[in-house]
Design an enzyme around this catalytic site. Structure first.
Site, short mmCIF file in Angstrom:
data_model
loop_
_atom_site.label_atom_id
_atom_site.label_comp_id
_atom_site.label_asym_id
_atom_site.label_seq_id
_atom_site.Cartn_x
_atom_site.Cartn_y
_atom_site.Cartn_z
N ASP A 1 55.28 39.08 45.46
CA ASP A 1 55.03 40.34 46.16
C ASP A 1 55.97 41.41 45.61
OD1 ASP A 1 54.51 42.39 47.98
OD2 ASP A 1 54.12 40.96 49.59
N ASP B 1 45.19 42.86 49.32
CA ASP B 1 44.52 43.85 50.14
C ASP B 1 43.54 44.72 49.36
OD1 ASP B 1 46.24 45.33 48.64
OD2 ASP B 1 47.41 46.13 50.31
N ASN B 2 43.10 44.25 48.18
CA ASN B 2 42.18 45.06 47.39
C ASN B 2 41.30 44.18 46.52
OD1 ASN B 2 43.39 45.06 44.41
ND2 ASN B 2 45.10 45.19 45.86
N ALA C 1 40.23 44.67 43.38
CA ALA C 1 40.62 44.52 41.98
C ALA C 1 41.51 43.30 41.78
CB ALA C 1 41.33 45.79 41.50
N CYS D 1 32.06 31.24 42.85
CA CYS D 1 33.27 32.06 42.73
C CYS D 1 33.08 33.36 43.50
CB CYS D 1 33.62 32.32 41.26
SG CYS D 1 32.68 33.65 40.47
N CYS E 1 30.23 35.56 42.57
CA CYS E 1 28.92 35.13 43.06
C CYS E 1 28.61 35.81 44.38
CB CYS E 1 28.88 33.62 43.24
SG CYS E 1 29.04 32.65 41.73
N CYS F 1 42.08 49.34 54.88
CA CYS F 1 42.72 49.29 56.20
C CYS F 1 43.45 50.59 56.53
CB CYS F 1 43.67 48.11 56.28
SG CYS F 1 42.85 46.51 56.26
N CYS G 1 25.99 35.15 37.55
CA CYS G 1 27.44 35.34 37.56
C CYS G 1 28.01 35.17 36.16
CB CYS G 1 28.10 34.36 38.52
SG CYS G 1 29.91 34.47 38.51
N CYS H 1 30.91 32.23 36.21
CA CYS H 1 30.44 30.85 36.38
C CYS H 1 29.57 30.40 35.19
CB CYS H 1 29.65 30.70 37.68
SG CYS H 1 30.67 30.82 39.17
#
Length: 212
Positions: free
Chosen positions: A26, A94-95, A97, A134, A137, A148, A201, A204
């Site tokens: 983090d 939280d995203n 990407a 995944c 998919c 948020c 996908c 995959c």
């Protein structure tokens, strides 16, 4: 920052036979706005790195486990190096990407990972096994949804989804089995949606990998 940064620490659990190695990653610090949903932190921790604080506090709960941490944000190189070493990834980001990055690197290394997201009064969670399906998919492209910061989140919801992730992790690491389902929490109820591998996908199918 995000409204649910209580889950920004990505947890890597060590080998099943040595259950008890957590690696926390983090690059963020504790803020006052985090405290309503981040039970691990207090006002005294404001301004401190979340991974470092989590390592210190979790270490006091059980001296038999190994906890390591890094005060950095997730990158391609970091993800590749770490995921190659561990058996399971718990996504607490939280995203979208970052989730795509985790998904693609996990698929490359055949490493399962547990996804969760929350918004308002709702959330969802799933364990993605690269041999079954995944994240792409389920969500082929970046979703145009409010985060948020815009929509907010009730503090108890991340706790519910975090507990579901933890239970799923323990079940997988102890049994090596799981149901290929998406758990959706809405209006105080939990429902299951079966997942399947998408024929289109790119991950995959092997048409692309995290380097592309």
């Amino acid at each position: 920052g995000s409204e649910w940064q209580s889950y920004r620490c990505n947890l890597w659990l060590g080998q099943t036979r040595q259950f008890g190695h957590l690696h926390l990653l983090d690059g963020d610090t504790v803020s006052l706005t985090n405290l309503h949903r981040q039970a691990l932190f207090t006002e005294a921790d404001i301004g401190k790195n979340k991974a470092k604080v989590a390592e210190a506090k979790l270490g006091k709960l059980n001296s038999d486990i190994t906890i390591t941490y890094q005060y950095i944000a997730l990158s391609i190189n970091t993800a590749n190096a770490l995921i190659a070493e561990f058996d399971l990834v718990i996504d607490c980001t939280d995203n979208f990407a970052t989730r795509y990055l985790i998904n693609d690197v996990c698929a490359f290394h055949k490493t399962p990972w547990i996804y969760a997201s929350v918004l308002g009064f709702s959330g969802q969670m799933a364990l993605f096994d690269p041999l079954q399906s995944c994240f792409r998919c389920l969500y082929p492209e970046l979703a145009d949804t409010p985060d948020c910061n815009q929509a907010g989140v009730i503090g108890a919801v991340p706790g519910i989804l975090g507990c579901l992730q933890t239970l799923t992790a323990i079940e997988y690491l102890t049994t090596q089995s799981h149901s290929n389902q998406l758990s959706v929490f809405e209006n105080g109820t939990l429902r299951q949606i079966s997942l399947g591998q998408s024929p289109t996908c790119p991950i995959c199918s092997g048409a692309k990998n995290y380097l592309d």
